[in-house]
Design a protein around this motif. Structure first.
Motif, mmCIF file in Angstrom:
data_model
loop_
_atom_site.group_PDB
_atom_site.id
_atom_site.type_symbol
_atom_site.label_atom_id
_atom_site.label_comp_id
_atom_site.label_asym_id
_atom_site.label_seq_id
_atom_site.Cartn_x
_atom_site.Cartn_y
_atom_site.Cartn_z
ATOM 1 N N SER A 11 -17.960 69.392 2.680
ATOM 2 C CA SER A 11 -19.142 70.237 2.640
ATOM 3 C C SER A 11 -20.237 69.650 3.528
ATOM 4 C CB SER A 11 -19.646 70.355 1.198
ATOM 5 O OG SER A 11 -20.930 70.931 1.146
ATOM 6 N N ARG A 19 -14.451 71.869 0.293
ATOM 7 C CA ARG A 19 -14.218 73.277 -0.037
ATOM 8 C C ARG A 19 -12.848 73.692 0.492
ATOM 9 N NH1 ARG A 19 -15.489 76.290 4.577
ATOM 10 N NH2 ARG A 19 -16.714 75.140 6.129
ATOM 11 N N GLN A 21 -10.387 76.091 2.232
ATOM 12 C CA GLN A 21 -10.496 77.123 3.256
ATOM 13 C C GLN A 21 -9.104 77.489 3.759
ATOM 14 O OE1 GLN A 21 -13.644 76.742 6.375
ATOM 15 N NE2 GLN A 21 -11.912 76.515 7.766
#
Length: 298
Positions: A11, A19, A21
């Motif tokens: 992040s 995160r 993705q």
């Protein structure tokens, strides 16, 4: 054809927090093509976990067809991203995942104007054999596009992986590779010289160099270089895949993949192709995430 996995990306607010993705070069290219209004099918494999459902939502929302996508109850492969100033490194969790349970799609290649392969699925078993068989058929009956997208990991044999990727490049009609890819696959030879040799054998070869732009090599002409599009960089993950999607979109929408072959493109068309692909890549660099947007035709 290839892998759809999850990138765990630090992040911006807290580097200790990652995160999830959706990523994987082939999945990025498939989604990117659909975002650029080019019909695309993703021939990969999706697992039975929440990550796989997130990947599926991403591909479907982009408009990518999943009719050639295999299914498995196994979990999804993970790539822990380590972004640097010029590129992103990865640490992988690949073994015993659904991501590499790909089916041989050689019988399907006639349906498509182009077949794209490369990346981890080209070197990780059991996917590698299916990718190789499909690529051989693609080279005979379609337009074979290869992005070696070299990745190094403790679970991969570097010599065997390099050999598999070189074999795919030897079959290809179009190669898109970074300067790092070329140096790893053909050590001892300057990337530009390797590209020139591959092009002289009858290929369109596109060399990307990050912020230093890109150069294309054809069978008949001198190399054509285009600078990178200036942009305030927010993210570099997926920029190369967006560039690849831009090249494929340009080749197929202009018909250049059919008219005399991409290895014989005249200089002005090569320059237009590189400029368009650079704009597509810049649209990813200017934002978080990996979804490109359609630039104005140049």
């Amino acid at each position: 054809m290839g892998e759809a996995l999850i990138d765990l990306v630090p992040s911006a607010d807290d580097p200790e927090t990652h995160r999830a993705q959706p990523g994987g070069a082939p999945a990025n290219v498939a989604a990117g093509l659909a975002r650029l209004a080019t019909p695309s099918w993703f021939a990969g494999a999706l697992g039975g976990d929440g990550f796989a459902r997130a990947i599926e939502r991403r591909l479907v929302s982009a408009g990518t067809e999943l009719g050639l996508c295999a299914r498995s109850p196994l979990p999804t492969a993970l790539a822990v991203a380590d972004p640097g100033p010029d590129s992103t490194g990865y640490h992988f969790h690949l073994q015993d995942t659904a991501t590499f349970r790909l089916a041989d799609r050689a019988a399907d290649v006639d349906r498509f104007g182009a077949v794209y392969v490369g990346g981890l699925a080209a070197v990780v078993e059991p996917a590698a054999e299916a990718v190789a068989a499909t690529a051989r058929a693609g080279a005979e009956r379609s337009l074979l596009v290869v992005d070696p997208n070299v990745r190094e990991d403790r679970t991969l044999d570097p010599e065997r992986s390099a050999r598999r990727l070189r074999d795919l490049c030897s079959l290809a009609h179009v190669i898109k590779a970074s300067d790092e890819d070329m140096a790893l696959l053909w050590p001892g030879s300057a990337p530009g010289e390797t590209c020139r040799r591959l092009a002289e054998e009858g290929r369109l070869v596109v060399l990307t160099r990050g912020a230093r732009g890109s150069t294309a090599y054809t069978r008949t002409g001198e190399p054509v270089s285009v600078p990178a599009v200036p942009v305030d960089v927010v993210n570099t993950i997926g920029a190369g895949d967006a560039f690849m999607a831009g090249v494929l979109n340009w080749l197929t929408t202009t018909g250049a993949h059919l008219d005399g072959g991409p290895d014989r493109l005249p200089r002005d068309q090569v320059e237009a192709m590189l400029g368009f692909a650079s704009q597509v890549a810049a649209s990813v660099c200017a934002q978080t995430g990996t979804e490109p947007s359609m630039p104005a035709r140049i």
